[in-house]
Write a protein that holds these residues in place. Structure first.
Motif, short mmCIF file in Angstrom:
data_model
loop_
_atom_site.label_atom_id
_atom_site.label_comp_id
_atom_site.label_asym_id
_atom_site.label_seq_id
_atom_site.Cartn_x
_atom_site.Cartn_y
_atom_site.Cartn_z
N VAL A 98 0.84 -1.20 0.00
CA VAL A 98 0.00 0.00 0.00
C VAL A 98 0.88 1.25 0.00
O VAL A 98 0.61 2.21 -0.73
CB VAL A 98 -0.95 0.00 1.22
N PHE A 99 1.93 1.25 0.80
CA PHE A 99 2.85 2.39 0.83
C PHE A 99 3.47 2.63 -0.56
O PHE A 99 3.58 3.78 -1.01
CB PHE A 99 3.97 2.16 1.85
N LEU A 145 -4.58 -7.77 -0.62
CA LEU A 145 -5.02 -6.39 -0.40
C LEU A 145 -6.53 -6.31 -0.16
O LEU A 145 -6.99 -5.52 0.68
CB LEU A 145 -4.61 -5.49 -1.57
N GLU A 146 -7.29 -7.10 -0.89
CA GLU A 146 -8.74 -7.13 -0.66
C GLU A 146 -9.03 -7.57 0.78
O GLU A 146 -9.93 -7.03 1.43
CB GLU A 146 -9.41 -8.09 -1.65
N LYS A 147 -8.26 -8.51 1.28
CA LYS A 147 -8.42 -8.98 2.65
C LYS A 147 -8.13 -7.84 3.64
O LYS A 147 -8.87 -7.65 4.62
CB LYS A 147 -7.46 -10.15 2.89
N ALA A 148 -7.07 -7.07 3.37
CA ALA A 148 -6.72 -5.95 4.24
C ALA A 148 -7.78 -4.86 4.20
O ALA A 148 -8.14 -4.28 5.24
CB ALA A 148 -5.36 -5.39 3.83
N PHE A 149 -8.30 -4.58 3.02
CA PHE A 149 -9.33 -3.55 2.89
C PHE A 149 -10.61 -3.98 3.60
O PHE A 149 -11.26 -3.16 4.25
CB PHE A 149 -9.60 -3.26 1.41
N ARG A 150 -10.97 -5.25 3.49
CA ARG A 150 -12.16 -5.75 4.18
C ARG A 150 -12.00 -5.61 5.69
O ARG A 150 -12.93 -5.20 6.40
CB ARG A 150 -12.42 -7.21 3.83
N ALA A 151 -10.82 -5.94 6.19
CA ALA A 151 -10.56 -5.85 7.62
C ALA A 151 -10.67 -4.40 8.11
O ALA A 151 -11.06 -4.15 9.25
CB ALA A 151 -9.18 -6.41 7.95
N ALA A 152 -10.33 -3.46 7.22
CA ALA A 152 -10.39 -2.04 7.58
C ALA A 152 -11.77 -1.44 7.33
O ALA A 152 -12.01 -0.28 7.70
CB ALA A 152 -9.34 -1.27 6.80
N GLY A 153 -12.66 -2.21 6.70
CA GLY A 153 -13.98 -1.69 6.37
C GLY A 153 -13.96 -0.67 5.25
O GLY A 153 -14.84 0.19 5.17
N ARG A 160 -11.12 -0.72 -4.46
CA ARG A 160 -11.45 -0.30 -5.82
C ARG A 160 -10.30 -0.56 -6.79
O ARG A 160 -10.23 0.06 -7.85
CB ARG A 160 -11.82 1.19 -5.84
N GLY A 161 -9.40 -1.43 -6.40
CA GLY A 161 -8.27 -1.73 -7.27
C GLY A 161 -7.01 -1.04 -6.78
O GLY A 161 -7.00 -0.31 -5.79
N PHE A 162 -5.91 -1.29 -7.50
CA PHE A 162 -4.62 -0.72 -7.14
C PHE A 162 -4.49 0.74 -7.59
O PHE A 162 -3.82 1.55 -6.95
CB PHE A 162 -3.48 -1.53 -7.77
N HIS A 163 -5.14 1.07 -8.71
CA HIS A 163 -4.90 2.37 -9.33
C HIS A 163 -5.33 3.57 -8.48
O HIS A 163 -4.67 4.61 -8.53
CB HIS A 163 -5.57 2.43 -10.71
N PRO A 164 -6.43 3.47 -7.70
CA PRO A 164 -6.77 4.61 -6.85
C PRO A 164 -5.68 4.98 -5.84
O PRO A 164 -5.59 6.13 -5.41
CB PRO A 164 -8.05 4.15 -6.15
N GLY A 165 -4.84 4.01 -5.47
CA GLY A 165 -3.70 4.33 -4.61
C GLY A 165 -2.68 5.15 -5.37
O GLY A 165 -2.13 6.13 -4.85
N ARG A 166 -2.44 4.77 -6.61
CA ARG A 166 -1.51 5.52 -7.46
C ARG A 166 -2.06 6.92 -7.73
O ARG A 166 -1.31 7.90 -7.77
CB ARG A 166 -1.34 4.73 -8.76
N LYS A 167 -3.38 7.03 -7.88
CA LYS A 167 -3.99 8.35 -8.06
C LYS A 167 -3.83 9.22 -6.82
O LYS A 167 -3.68 10.44 -6.92
CB LYS A 167 -5.47 8.20 -8.41
N TYR A 168 -3.87 8.58 -5.67
CA TYR A 168 -3.64 9.33 -4.43
C TYR A 168 -2.24 9.95 -4.45
O TYR A 168 -2.05 11.10 -4.08
CB TYR A 168 -3.79 8.41 -3.21
N ALA A 169 -1.25 9.16 -4.89
CA ALA A 169 0.12 9.66 -4.96
C ALA A 169 0.21 10.84 -5.92
O ALA A 169 0.83 11.87 -5.61
CB ALA A 169 1.06 8.54 -5.39
#
Length: 273
Positions: A117-118, A207-215, A219-228
């Motif tokens: 994620v980082f 990653l889906e498992k981590a996102f589920r745990a966080a509630g 939405r995929g990997f790309h929204p993280g790249r868009k955040y950057a």
């Protein structure tokens, strides 16, 4: 020069067109003049977005190039098909993850998913770039990442944020070259590679498992790249630097993708006058 992910997407798109043609009794080697446009209209009517339709058309067109190369047909049915343009900004259609969402995921994720994620949300790496990293590509002291397998096989150097450099040091302490890949000492991957994930699908599962745990909806990997990209553009207000950081082939790609953000920033600046 084609990436493995593009190859997978084209293979899937080709199979889907073959299934459609079979279901609609389309003669693939002698398609009618309206068959290709009918496929496009079928996808649009089914709710698929124009960008997704365009990808499927590209895959089907690639299939026909192969068929012509093999001498099986002379048909080129997708040459003149029309797919409506989607005028909606990519930031609106598929917005970046928010700061709070990423913080929640980082807190809930295991150590491998957290570092991934980082890399996507701070360094802005594509998932294929992150999974290809070797330990020698990370330089925590100078806060640099050497990306050797960028899109189009182009290499670039990416700066680490302070928090990413800290996460990289912690991750190397646990899983760095020469050490175990797991806390229990069991080795599962080559010690030269940063991640144990064997494929994008494996990384997605974790990653889906981590996102589920966080509630948090994944939405995929790309929204993280868009955040950057969003965060960096807000800081430097320079499309060229953002393009270099993300590894875009052209500054125009960055400008088109983040134009809405630039307009919003301008409105905020003017509101303070």
């Amino acid at each position: 020069m084609t990436s493995p992910r593009t190859m997978e997407a084209y293979a899937l798109g080709a199979r889907q067109f073959v299934e459609y043609a079979d279901g609609q009794a389309v003669n693939m080697l002698r398609p009618g003049r309206h068959d290709a446009q009918g496929y496009v209209n079928h996808m649009l009517a089914g709710g698929r977005k124009p960008a997704g339709v365009q990808l499927k058309v590209a895959a089907a067109g690639c299939l026909y190039r192969a068929l012509r190369w093999a001498g099986a047909t002379e048909a080129d049915p997708f040459r003149d098909v029309r797919v409506p343009k989607d005028r909606t900004s990519g930031l609106v259609k598929r917005p970046p993850y928010s700061e709070d969402e990423l913080a929640d995921v980082i807190e809930a994720a295991d150590v491998h998913a957290r570092f991934l994620v980082f890399l996507t949300a701070h360094a802005g790496l594509r998932i294929s770039e992150a999974l290809a990293l070797a330990w020698t590509d990370l330089d925590e002291a100078s806060r640099r990442i050497q990306v050797r397998s960028g899109k189009g096989r182009k290499a670039r150097t990416v700066a680490m944020s302070t928090s990413l450099a800290r996460a990289a040091r912690q991750y190397r302490t646990l899983f760095g070259a020469g050490g175990p890949d797991h806390a229990d000492g069991k080795r599962t991957t080559s010690s030269t590679q940063v991640f144990r994930y064997a494929s994008v699908m494996t990384a997605r599962y974790h990653l889906e498992k981590a996102f589920r745990a966080a509630g948090v909806p994944f939405r995929g990997f790309h929204p993280g790249r868009k955040y950057a990209g969003t965060r960096l553009l807000q800081q430097v207000k320079d499309f060229g630097r953002v393009a270099a950081h993300l590894g875009h082939e052209s500054v125009d790609t960055t400008r088109k993708g983040y134009a809405a953000l630039a307009v919003d920033d301008l409105k905020d600046d003017l509101s303070g006058w």
